[in-house]
Design a protein around this motif. Structure first.
Motif, PDB file in Angstrom:
ATOM      1  N   UNK A  19       0.822  -1.203   0.000  1.00  0.00           N
ATOM      2  CA  UNK A  19       0.000   0.000   0.000  1.00  0.00           C
ATOM      3  C   UNK A  19       0.863   1.263   0.000  1.00  0.00           C
ATOM      4  N   UNK A  20       2.007   1.195   0.694  1.00  0.00           N
ATOM      5  CA  UNK A  20       2.882   2.361   0.742  1.00  0.00           C
ATOM      6  C   UNK A  20       3.421   2.703  -0.643  1.00  0.00           C
ATOM      7  N   UNK A  21       3.676   1.694  -1.437  1.00  0.00           N
ATOM      8  CA  UNK A  21       4.282   1.915  -2.746  1.00  0.00           C
ATOM      9  C   UNK A  21       3.303   2.612  -3.707  1.00  0.00           C
ATOM     10  N   UNK A  22       2.021   2.267  -3.675  1.00  0.00           N
ATOM     11  CA  UNK A  22       1.039   2.803  -4.628  1.00  0.00           C
ATOM     12  C   UNK A  22       0.111   3.848  -4.005  1.00  0.00           C
ATOM     13  N   UNK A  23       0.298   4.200  -2.774  1.00  0.00           N
ATOM     14  CA  UNK A  23      -0.581   5.158  -2.092  1.00  0.00           C
ATOM     15  C   UNK A  23      -0.611   6.523  -2.759  1.00  0.00           C
ATOM     16  N   UNK A  24       0.582   7.055  -3.105  1.00  0.00           N
ATOM     17  CA  UNK A  24       0.636   8.368  -3.746  1.00  0.00           C
ATOM     18  C   UNK A  24       0.018   8.338  -5.139  1.00  0.00           C
ATOM     19  N   UNK A  25       0.231   7.268  -5.863  1.00  0.00           N
ATOM     20  CA  UNK A  25      -0.346   7.153  -7.205  1.00  0.00           C
ATOM     21  C   UNK A  25      -1.864   7.075  -7.140  1.00  0.00           C
ATOM     22  N   UNK A  26      -2.394   6.332  -6.180  1.00  0.00           N
ATOM     23  CA  UNK A  26      -3.845   6.230  -6.026  1.00  0.00           C
ATOM     24  C   UNK A  26      -4.432   7.576  -5.616  1.00  0.00           C
ATOM     25  N   UNK A  27      -3.775   8.281  -4.691  1.00  0.00           N
ATOM     26  CA  UNK A  27      -4.251   9.601  -4.261  1.00  0.00           C
ATOM     27  C   UNK A  27      -4.222  10.593  -5.418  1.00  0.00           C
TER      28      UNK A  27
END
Length: 154
Positions: A1-9
């Motif tokens: 989740x940490x890896x894709x959190x910024x991309x999802x946001x």
């Protein structure tokens, strides 16, 4: 989740901006609706009655078409009104400034007298309307002086 959190946001933020942009810039602001206008005027000492069906049809984000169909009775004479008004508009809240771009007469429009033509919008005319929603299906169209008509959506 940490890896894709910024991309999802970031994707969610871009989606929200796209939806807000649609509602601000591309969605028509004037409702599609119909009304019947029945007006009796006194012109030069005679009674003139006008019964017109008004169809308001949005045509893109800042343009509307108003279809006018009906009859004008001048004593024993009667005339057919059949026109399409093309208007551009700018809005601020419930207030609209409209410019008549075209006044298209259909072939069976029989109004030729200037007295009657002056009572209908002409090219280049600027109109100021206030459109207020009365309930879920009805809208009040008013100008600077008085209500014009109540329009109902399908």
């Amino acid at each position: 989740m940490k890896r894709y959190g910024y991309a999802i946001a970031a994707l969610l933020a871009m989606g929200c901006c796209a939806i807000a942009g649609y509602f601000l810039f591309f969605r028509p602001q004037i409702p599609e609706c119909r009304a019947v206008e029945h007006v009796t005027d006194n012109i030069a000492g005679r009674s003139v009655e006008r019964i017109v069906l008004i169809n308001v049809v949005p045509d893109g984000p800042r343009r509307i078409n108003i279809l006018l169909n009906g009859r004008v009775y001048d004593g024993k004479e009667h005339y057919v009104v059949s026109r399409t008004l093309v208007l551009d508009y700018r809005w601020q809240g419930n207030n609209y400034t409209l410019w008549v771009k075209e006044n298209i007469k259909k072939p069976h429009d029989s109004i030729r007298l200037e007295d009657f033509n002056r009572r209908l919008p002409v090219e280049g005319m600027q109109l100021h309307w206030r459109i207020e929603q009365i309930d879920s299906r009805h809208f009040l169209f008013a100008d600077n002086h008085a209500p014009l008509f109540v329009c109902a959506t399908p």
